[in-house]
Write an enzyme that holds these catalytic residues in place. Structure first.
Site, PDB file in Angstrom:
ATOM      1  N   GLU A 171       0.721  -1.088   0.094  1.00 22.66           N
ATOM      2  CA  GLU A 171       0.072   0.014  -0.047  1.00 22.66           C
ATOM      3  C   GLU A 171       0.801   1.176   0.124  1.00 22.66           C
ATOM      4  OE1 GLU A 171      -2.836  -0.090   3.102  1.00 22.66           O
ATOM      5  OE2 GLU A 171      -3.886  -1.997   2.152  1.00 22.66           O
ATOM      6  N   GLU A 295      -5.055  -9.093   0.169  1.00 27.66           N
ATOM      7  CA  GLU A 295      -5.773  -8.394   1.545  1.00 27.66           C
ATOM      8  C   GLU A 295      -7.265  -8.344   0.989  1.00 27.66           C
ATOM      9  OE1 GLU A 295      -4.380  -5.296   3.930  1.00 27.66           O
ATOM     10  OE2 GLU A 295      -2.516  -5.638   3.511  1.00 27.66           O
TER      11      GLU A 295
END
Length: 482
Positions: A171, A295
């Site tokens: 991220e 995720e």
């Protein structure tokens, strides 16, 4: 309603990667400490400090891969602090400011993977680490000889481990780096040069680049344009919410409308995979680069009375329905999605397992993975998911057996499905259902078996037709010999 599905031509539409049922464990709350690791001196039964009850449960669902150590935590993690007899604690600024003891490190992680039979997936520290630190880590793990191999042997493991996947950053568009896709692409191109397999007898490491923030299609376009030839996979993260990020809703005691809003959010996965896949195909039309959804899951408010930063939430039949729906979406896109890692394995978010001191229970989501494990590496015949249809499903074939998994997402209506095969059918050798009457039915330490797999008999076989009746909020899996 009765849905009709005709698969009489039995056309194979690709292979269902076993990695679609991967797991993710981050140093967060009690996910590792208390959930997986209790230490060798614990009164709780353990194998080298790792909880035996958790190991046994994870082996049962055939976990194919385990992503570690994060997540957000990976970008403050320095692996050398977590090896050897003397370990340097870390202030976990990522999750709650707790003190990370580093008792569970590289050696313990690979021990866990070996105990549960899972492949390894490391997420390296791109944001606050260095290339030198990363290369030392990869050498420590995979080199048969050399200084890092000697250090590994000194720490109790002479032979190299097998390392399958490496994620370069996590991220990086967010708090992990606040990077632009252009900057990350250049950085990735540099770092990936040094993601090397030090054991010549092993295959090259599968390299995963940091993908977009949910629907940031420009990120996917730029990173694929600039760096697709240097990656094997591109990551995607998407969590299901009942409302806005700061109004997530609770795992139990929710209103009926929150069932619908969470389902709507979960189903967006289909859209995101499709749209990012289109951007990827502009530069990689044959989908050599795979989408890695490392995720995913339901992200709800923490359980009342628990630390908000520890992300501990109950797990209900609603979560099971969302999990089955998502797995069916992944099957639908099996030509693009190679791996998916639900967040997270134990005690965090949509977990498989909850622990409390020496107690352990299996969640409804665990049972979905127990049913869907039969699809691992099977030939895909058909998978279906549509926002306007309460039913979604995956139908596959493996070792001369049909595997049929169907989810009824309706919270209050039963639905039927008829599947037409190309020949007369035999009696199922496996037939299970997961169902609960209440929307928020869950397992607790006082009642750990409230939601569990039951034998399923509400079906009819008429020559080549399989007729299945599904109660509301239920998941069924059947295995039928050819």
């Amino acid at each position: 309603m009765t849905k009709i599905v005709d698969i009489s031509d039995e056309k194979v539409n690709g292979k269902l990667s076993k990695y679609l049922q991967g797991q993710f464990s981050e140093h967060l709350g009690t996910g590792i400490y208390g959930g997986i690791w209790v230490g060798k001196d614990s009164a709780i039964e353990n194998i080298h400090g790792i909880r035996k009850d958790v190991v046994d449960a994870l082996k049962e669902i055939s976990v194919p891969v385990l992503r570690w150590p994060g997540g957000w935590f990976s970008d403050i993690y320095h692996w050398k602090d977590g090896i050897g007899k003397t370990r340097r604690p870390l202030f976990n600024t990522s999750w709650g400011g707790s003190l990370e003891s580093n008792e569970f490190g590289t050696n313990e992680y690979f021990d866990l993977c070996e105990q549960i039979g899972a492949d390894s997936y490391l997420n390296v520290n791109l944001s606050s680490g260095t290339i030198h630190e990363m290369t030392d880590w990869l050498e420590y793990i995979t080199a048969p000889v050399g200084p890092m191999a000697e250090l590994r042997a000194k720490n109790g493991h002479k032979d190299p481990w097998k390392l399958k996947f490496v994620g370069v950053g996590n991220e990086e568009w967010g708090e992990d780096g606040q990077m632009t896709p252009e900057f990350y692409s250049d950085l990735y191109r540099l770092w990936q040069c040094f993601v090397r397999q030090y054991d010549p007898e092993q295959k090259p490491i599968f390299k995963v680049a940091c993908g977009p923030n949910i629907d940031d299609f420009n990120w996917t376009h730029v990173v694929m344009e600039k760096a697709n030839q240097f990656m094997d996979g591109l990551s995607l993260h998407h969590y299901g919410l009942t409302d806005l990020w700061d109004k997530k809703g609770y795992a139990t005691g929710f209103e009926a409308k929150e069932w619908d809003s969470l389902l709507y959010s979960i189903r967006k996965m289909d859209y995101f995979i499709h749209e990012h896949g289109l951007r990827m195909a502009q530069f990689d039309p044959n989908h050599r680069v795979k989408l890695i959804v490392d995720e995913w899951g339901d992200w709800l408010h923490n359980d009342p009375g628990t630390n908000p930063a520890y992300l501990r939430q109950q797990n209900t039949i609603r979560d099971a329905v969302m999990a089955a729906t998502t797995l069916n979406i992944f099957a639908k896109h099996a030509n693009l999605v190679e791996m998916a890692n639900i967040a997270q394995t134990v005690n965090v978010l949509q977990s498989m397992i909850l622990t409390q001191d020496d107690k352990m229970l299996l969640t409804p989501t665990y049972y979905v993975f127990d049913m869907y494990k039969y699809h691992q590496d099977a030939e895909l015949i058909e998978a279906y998911s549509d926002n306007g249809d309460p039913l979604n499903y995956t139908i596959s074939k493996k070792n001369g057996r049909y595997i049929v998994s169907i989810c009824n997402t309706s919270k209050d209506e039963s639905n039927n499905i008829t599947i037409k095969f190309g020949h007369a059918l035999s009696k199922p050798t496996y037939s299970k259902v997961l169902h609960a009457d209440e929307m928020d039915a869950c397992n607790t330490f006082d009642d750990p078996d409230r939601v569990k797999l039951m034998n399923y008999t509400d079906y009819q076989i008429n020559d080549n037709k399989l007729e299945i009746a599904l109660k509301d909020k239920s998941i069924v899996t059947m295995i039928i010999p050819e």
